[in-house]
Design a protein around this motif. Sequence first.
Motif, short mmCIF file in Angstrom:
data_model
loop_
_atom_site.label_atom_id
_atom_site.label_comp_id
_atom_site.label_asym_id
_atom_site.label_seq_id
_atom_site.Cartn_x
_atom_site.Cartn_y
_atom_site.Cartn_z
N VAL A 192 3.80 -14.17 -47.69
CA VAL A 192 3.61 -13.21 -46.84
C VAL A 192 4.14 -12.04 -46.79
O VAL A 192 3.30 -10.90 -46.30
CB VAL A 192 4.23 -14.12 -45.42
N CYS A 193 5.17 -11.86 -47.37
CA CYS A 193 5.90 -10.76 -47.48
C CYS A 193 4.84 -9.56 -48.56
O CYS A 193 4.86 -8.45 -48.36
CB CYS A 193 7.23 -10.66 -48.23
N ASN A 194 4.19 -10.23 -49.50
CA ASN A 194 3.41 -9.51 -50.38
C ASN A 194 2.18 -8.84 -49.60
O ASN A 194 1.68 -7.62 -49.76
CB ASN A 194 2.76 -10.42 -51.51
N VAL A 195 1.52 -9.63 -48.80
CA VAL A 195 0.45 -9.11 -47.77
C VAL A 195 0.97 -8.14 -46.98
O VAL A 195 0.29 -7.21 -46.82
CB VAL A 195 -0.24 -10.07 -47.02
N SER A 233 -2.70 -15.54 -42.47
CA SER A 233 -2.79 -16.88 -43.08
C SER A 233 -3.85 -16.86 -44.42
O SER A 233 -3.70 -17.47 -45.27
CB SER A 233 -3.10 -17.85 -42.07
N GLN A 234 -5.04 -16.35 -43.75
CA GLN A 234 -6.22 -16.32 -44.80
C GLN A 234 -5.73 -15.45 -45.94
O GLN A 234 -5.74 -15.81 -47.20
CB GLN A 234 -7.36 -15.55 -44.01
N LEU A 235 -5.30 -14.11 -45.84
CA LEU A 235 -4.96 -13.21 -46.96
C LEU A 235 -3.76 -13.90 -47.59
O LEU A 235 -3.57 -13.59 -48.94
CB LEU A 235 -4.82 -11.93 -46.54
N SER A 236 -2.89 -14.53 -47.13
CA SER A 236 -1.59 -15.03 -48.07
C SER A 236 -1.83 -16.48 -48.52
O SER A 236 -0.96 -16.83 -49.37
CB SER A 236 -0.48 -14.83 -47.02
#
Length: 68
Positions: free
Chosen positions: A46-49, A19-22
């Motif tokens: 989300v897919c990018n992360v 959640s934090q990263l995306s």
Amino acid sequence: MSKVRDLRIKAALNTSRLSQLSGVSRPTIEKMENDEPVRPDLASAVCNVLSEKLGYEVTIESAEIKVL
């Protein structure tokens, strides 16, 4: 287990960290993992992360994320 949850675990991420990263809320990530539809832009974030963490491209289709 959902494909997106499996990928998250392989990437060694918990839902809070993903959640934090995306920039996608935890409830939305939980929706993805429960095979509920989400907005395409959120699924893409989300897919990018996951792609970055796993070292290969993860797409909405390959993660089996349902989109609105």
